[in-house]
Design a protein around this motif. Structure first.
Motif, mmCIF file in Angstrom:
data_model
loop_
_atom_site.group_PDB
_atom_site.id
_atom_site.type_symbol
_atom_site.label_atom_id
_atom_site.label_comp_id
_atom_site.label_asym_id
_atom_site.label_seq_id
_atom_site.Cartn_x
_atom_site.Cartn_y
_atom_site.Cartn_z
ATOM 1 N N ILE A 19 -7.276 74.124 116.438
ATOM 2 C CA ILE A 19 -6.854 72.713 116.423
ATOM 3 C C ILE A 19 -7.979 71.827 115.880
ATOM 4 C CG2 ILE A 19 -6.291 70.753 117.942
ATOM 5 C CD1 ILE A 19 -4.620 72.832 119.590
ATOM 6 N N HIS A 20 -9.209 72.162 116.254
ATOM 7 C CA HIS A 20 -10.350 71.412 115.712
ATOM 8 C C HIS A 20 -10.392 71.556 114.184
ATOM 9 C CE1 HIS A 20 -14.250 69.486 115.685
ATOM 10 N NE2 HIS A 20 -14.708 70.465 114.927
ATOM 11 N N GLY A 21 -10.141 72.777 113.716
ATOM 12 C CA GLY A 21 -10.104 73.005 112.263
ATOM 13 C C GLY A 21 -8.991 72.206 111.601
ATOM 14 N N ILE A 22 -7.855 72.129 112.262
ATOM 15 C CA ILE A 22 -6.732 71.350 111.707
ATOM 16 C C ILE A 22 -7.108 69.872 111.621
ATOM 17 C CG2 ILE A 22 -4.385 70.536 112.218
ATOM 18 C CD1 ILE A 22 -3.934 73.438 113.403
ATOM 19 N N ARG A 23 -7.822 69.385 112.659
ATOM 20 C CA ARG A 23 -8.275 67.985 112.625
ATOM 21 C C ARG A 23 -9.246 67.759 111.462
ATOM 22 N NH1 ARG A 23 -5.730 64.304 114.272
ATOM 23 N NH2 ARG A 23 -7.359 63.051 115.216
ATOM 24 N N LYS A 24 -10.038 68.775 111.151
ATOM 25 C CA LYS A 24 -10.949 68.659 109.998
ATOM 26 C C LYS A 24 -10.151 68.589 108.699
ATOM 27 C CE LYS A 24 -14.810 68.402 111.961
ATOM 28 N NZ LYS A 24 -15.488 67.101 111.851
ATOM 29 N N ILE A 25 -9.064 69.345 108.631
ATOM 30 C CA ILE A 25 -8.181 69.256 107.452
ATOM 31 C C ILE A 25 -7.626 67.828 107.345
ATOM 32 C CG2 ILE A 25 -5.935 69.989 106.516
ATOM 33 C CD1 ILE A 25 -7.825 72.179 106.039
ATOM 34 N N HIS A 26 -7.238 67.253 108.483
ATOM 35 C CA HIS A 26 -6.744 65.866 108.470
ATOM 36 C C HIS A 26 -7.802 64.944 107.864
ATOM 37 C CE1 HIS A 26 -3.763 66.549 112.052
ATOM 38 N NE2 HIS A 26 -3.417 67.184 110.958
ATOM 39 N N GLU A 27 -9.052 65.115 108.337
ATOM 40 C CA GLU A 27 -10.138 64.252 107.838
ATOM 41 C C GLU A 27 -10.293 64.418 106.329
ATOM 42 O OE1 GLU A 27 -13.798 64.929 109.961
ATOM 43 O OE2 GLU A 27 -12.797 64.691 111.891
ATOM 44 N N LYS A 28 -10.178 65.648 105.889
ATOM 45 C CA LYS A 28 -10.320 65.917 104.462
ATOM 46 C C LYS A 28 -9.197 65.227 103.670
ATOM 47 C CE LYS A 28 -11.484 69.662 101.423
ATOM 48 N NZ LYS A 28 -11.922 71.035 101.291
ATOM 49 N N ILE A 29 -7.980 65.339 104.181
ATOM 50 C CA ILE A 29 -6.844 64.708 103.500
ATOM 51 C C ILE A 29 -7.018 63.189 103.464
ATOM 52 C CG2 ILE A 29 -4.351 64.286 103.626
ATOM 53 C CD1 ILE A 29 -4.076 67.101 104.879
ATOM 54 N N MET A 30 -7.531 62.615 104.570
ATOM 55 C CA MET A 30 -7.689 61.158 104.633
ATOM 56 C C MET A 30 -8.697 60.641 103.613
ATOM 57 S SD MET A 30 -5.483 60.002 106.738
ATOM 58 C CE MET A 30 -5.952 58.289 106.816
ATOM 59 N N ARG A 31 -9.526 61.522 103.071
ATOM 60 C CA ARG A 31 -10.502 61.088 102.068
ATOM 61 C C ARG A 31 -9.964 61.224 100.645
ATOM 62 N NH1 ARG A 31 -14.440 63.620 105.450
ATOM 63 N NH2 ARG A 31 -14.417 65.478 104.169
ATOM 64 N N GLU A 32 -8.723 61.732 100.510
ATOM 65 C CA GLU A 32 -8.188 61.950 99.164
ATOM 66 C C GLU A 32 -7.597 60.664 98.601
ATOM 67 O OE1 GLU A 32 -5.643 65.328 99.189
ATOM 68 O OE2 GLU A 32 -7.316 66.701 99.495
#
Ligand code: SF4
Length: 196
Positions: free
Chosen positions: A178-191
């Protein structure tokens, strides 16, 4: 004669006080009072949302990820556990794991990848539509783990597909995923749509 006496009557104290009061009000009312628009500012603050197209798209995209289940070994059970009621990744807009790459945009590779299986993983990744992301879950997916020296094991899935987030552990717990998924969210939010 009686009438004249009434006409020149002296004003009473009450009348004088009232006149003074009115005069001072006239003096103080030479300019219009400013609009009481403070309430309007507050109202606007509560009802007008200023944002960017990038932010809205990234927010919507990050909260509606469709994960592809790619369980290869023991780590897969922790991935499956993350979808159960206790950990509930549906909280992050990931209701159902997909079995078809055409319906998914996040590949979670959980477990030991062998060279024999590698072409299938690569093919499934290539069948996913852009934009897409990959999580390498567990020591085996990250680096081959304890089987790294084996002739048959891929020493890290990043040898065959790009990886966005690495979730370490043997196996990682669902909280780790879940922590990794939240990191994916952060990555997407920077796109930005300018780059996609
Ligand atoms: S990292 Fe550990 S738990 Fe995960 S697949 Fe490898 S050996 Fe199994």
């Amino acid at each position: 004669m009686e009438i004249e006496r009434y006409q020149i009557s002296v004003p009473s104290d009450v009348d004088i006080a009232e006149g003074l009061k009115i005069n001072s009000l006239i003096e103080a009312s030479q300019q219009p009072i400013a609009d009481p628009d403070k309430w309007l500012d507050e109202e606007l603050k509560r009802n007008v949302l200023v944002t960017t197209v990038d932010y809205v798209l990234d927010w919507a995209r990050s909260r509606s990820i469709f994960p592809l289940m790619f369980g290869l070994a023991c780590c897969a059970f922790e991935m499956i556990g993350s979808a159960t009621s206790r950990f509930d990744i549906a909280r992050f807009g990931m209701d159902i794991f997909r079995w078809s790459p055409r319906q998914a945009d996040l590949m979670i590779v959980a477990g030991t990848l062998t060279w024999k299986m590698a072409p299938a993983v690569k093919m499934v990744y290539e069948q996913m539509a852009e934009p897409k992301w990959v999580i390498a879950m567990g020591a085996c997916a990250i680096s081959g783990g304890t089987f790294r020296e084996s002739y048959s094991v891929v020493p890290g899935i990043n040898r065959i597909i790009p990886v966005d987030v690495y979730v370490p552990g043997c196996p990682p717990r669902p909280e780790g995923l879940i922590h990794g998924i939240r990191k994916i969210h952060e990555k997407i939010m920077r796109e930005s749509i300018k780059r996609t």
